[in-house]
Write an enzyme that holds these catalytic residues in place. Structure first.
Site, PDB file in Angstrom:
ATOM      1  CB  SER A 169      -0.949  -0.067   1.199  1.00  0.00           C
ATOM      2  OG  SER A 169      -1.852   0.991   1.161  1.00  0.00           O
ATOM      3  CG  HIS A 216      -5.725  -2.125   1.216  1.00  0.00           C
ATOM      4  ND1 HIS A 216      -5.320  -1.878  -0.069  1.00  0.00           N
ATOM      5  CD2 HIS A 216      -4.950  -1.336   2.003  1.00  0.00           C
ATOM      6  CE1 HIS A 216      -4.353  -0.979  -0.061  1.00  0.00           C
ATOM      7  NE2 HIS A 216      -4.110  -0.639   1.186  1.00  0.00           N
TER       8      HIS A 216
END
Ligand SMILES: *[C@@H]1O[C@H](CO)[C@@H](O)[C@H](O)[C@H]1NC(C)=O
Ligand SMILES: *[C@@H]1O[C@H](CO)[C@@H](O)[C@H](O)[C@H]1NC(C)=O
Length: 398
Positions: free
Chosen positions: A167, A372
């Site tokens: 990320s 995620h």
């Protein structure tokens, strides 16, 4: 407006938390012995011994870099927003760092400025100097990545390493490789987990927060809150505040706040893991980082920080902030993404993939519920993810 107030209250709970004592200290998560363990202690639980290094960035931030020695080439792991190196060892023998060590890799786990292991500076005090917090992923890319890479290369006497980033770790890597292109020579392969360079298609939960972003930023600025989601007892306050809002189960009230932002995978993280997760997660974010991401959401561009037209002229000599030119990323890049990721969405990740000149692989995890946070904390990451990573390192890495 009520929503804004609630969000601000939640944010301030994080920020003003550490000194006050917790009333409900008998809740189960206090019994988790691992809750405040550091990287070295968590590794030792798996019979693996880590070394600790302190690196100082060109602009004076002091960061802890952890090392678990191995015979193969070095791999540097860089975490995402609000996270720390511990994310790579949190699941014991089913953690990525441990899996890589067992494969023989020389594992290095980095930390960025502002988190639990990076809240130090040669002359700025994070508690009293606002300038300490004047950074976003831009400075992480420009200063933290180089300091870590150069230290690993120096300690290992290598000329190149492999990197794995999650990320924000990828956002900042792209800053580095576009603005300091010489670092493309030092990183053979980047394995980009849920990479973020565009935020055009984020899920509705995140989007509604992003729309309020400018207002939230203004309030935080007025209150002179620069450090958000600080490390300390913040986790407990978060859990209490959410869990006392209504008659929700522990699982729902803890999964919900993250799930609404990152994607909901009911099987991704078991409730037994939540206390440990929240005792370690949220280890410090700068307000400017959130503002910078927020600007990306509104502009649809991967660009430097927007100070407003007149200040941009002073800073950049242009009215609009310069974009990061992704065509300059020469490092071999492999992208792994989740089809149920509400933050690094399929559309945004594929747009990024099309712009990277040296893309060696772009692949969705074979679990359509993958989100995620499953990349770092997923119960089954060892099953769905680690194999890909090891294959990529063997095939495309050094
Ligand atoms: C981690 O814990 C070990 C053992 O308790 C300690 O010696 C070490 O200084 C700690 N390191 C950091 C960076 O907190
Ligand atoms: C992890 O695996 C090692 C080696 O197989 C073992 O000695 C250790 O007890 C395990 N640790 C945990 C926490 O399961």
């Amino acid at each position: 407006m009520r929503l804004v107030v609630i969000i601000i209250q939640i944010l301030s709970l994080f920020t003003f938390s550490s000194s006050e004592s917790t009333k409900h200290s008998d809740i189960s998560y206090n019994k988790v012995s691992k809750e405040r363990m550091n990287f070295t202690e968590l590794s030792r639980e798996c019979g693996v011994y880590a070394e600790e290094f302190e690196v100082v960035t060109e602009d004076g931030y002091i960061l802890t870099l952890f090392h678990i020695p191995g015979k193969k080439k070095p791999v540097l792991l860089v975490h995402g927003i609000g996270d720390t190196s511990n994310t790579w060892v949190l699941r014991g023998n089913k953690s990525l760092a441990i899996a890589l060590v067992r494969e023989g890799y020389d594992v290095w786990a980095g930390n960025i400025r502002g988190n639990r292991y990076g809240r130090k500076h040669v002359n700025l005090n994070p508690d009293t100097d606002e300038t300490f917090w004047d950074f976003s992923f831009h400075q992480v890319g420009l200063f933290d990545w180089p300091a870590m890479i150069d230290r690993v290369l120096k300690e290992t006497k290598q000329t190149k390493l492999n990197a794995i980033a999650h990320s924000q770790g990828t956002t900042s890597f792209f800053v580095l490789s576009t603005l300091k292109p010489e670092y493309n020579e030092k990183v053979e392969l980047l394995i980009a987990l849920a990479p973020v360079a565009f935020l055009d298609h984020i899920g509705p939960g995140m989007a509604s927060i992003a729309k309020l972003g400018p207002l939230i930023a203004k309030v935080l600025k007025t209150l002179r809150i620069n450090e958000i989601f600080a490390d300390g007892n913040a986790d407990k306050k978060l859990m209490e505040s959410f869990c006392t809002l209504g008659k929700l189960t522990e699982k729902i009230c803890t999964i919900f706040p993250l799930g609404i932002i990152t994607g909901i995978n009911p099987d991704g993280i078991e409730s037994e893991f939540i206390p440990l997760l929240f005792s370690q997660y949220f280890a410090g974010i700068s307000r400017k980082t959130l503002e910078h991401y927020n600007q990306m959401y509104f502009s649809g561009k991967f660009a430097q920080f927007d100070y407003g037209p007149s200040n941009n002229l002073l800073v950049y000599g242009k009215i609009a902030p310069p974009e990061y030119d992704l065509s300059k990323v020469r490092t071999k890049t492999a992208i792994l993404y989740g089809e149920n990721d509400m933050m690094a969405t399929v559309e945004d990740v594929q747009r990024l993939g099309r712009l990277l000149p040296n893309l060696v692989c772009i692949k969705a995890i074979k679990d359509e519920k993958w989100t995620h946070i499953d990349f770092t904390w997923g119960r089954e990451a060892y099953k769905y993810l680690f194999g890909h990573i090891i294959e990529l390192l063997n095939k495309n890495g050094r």
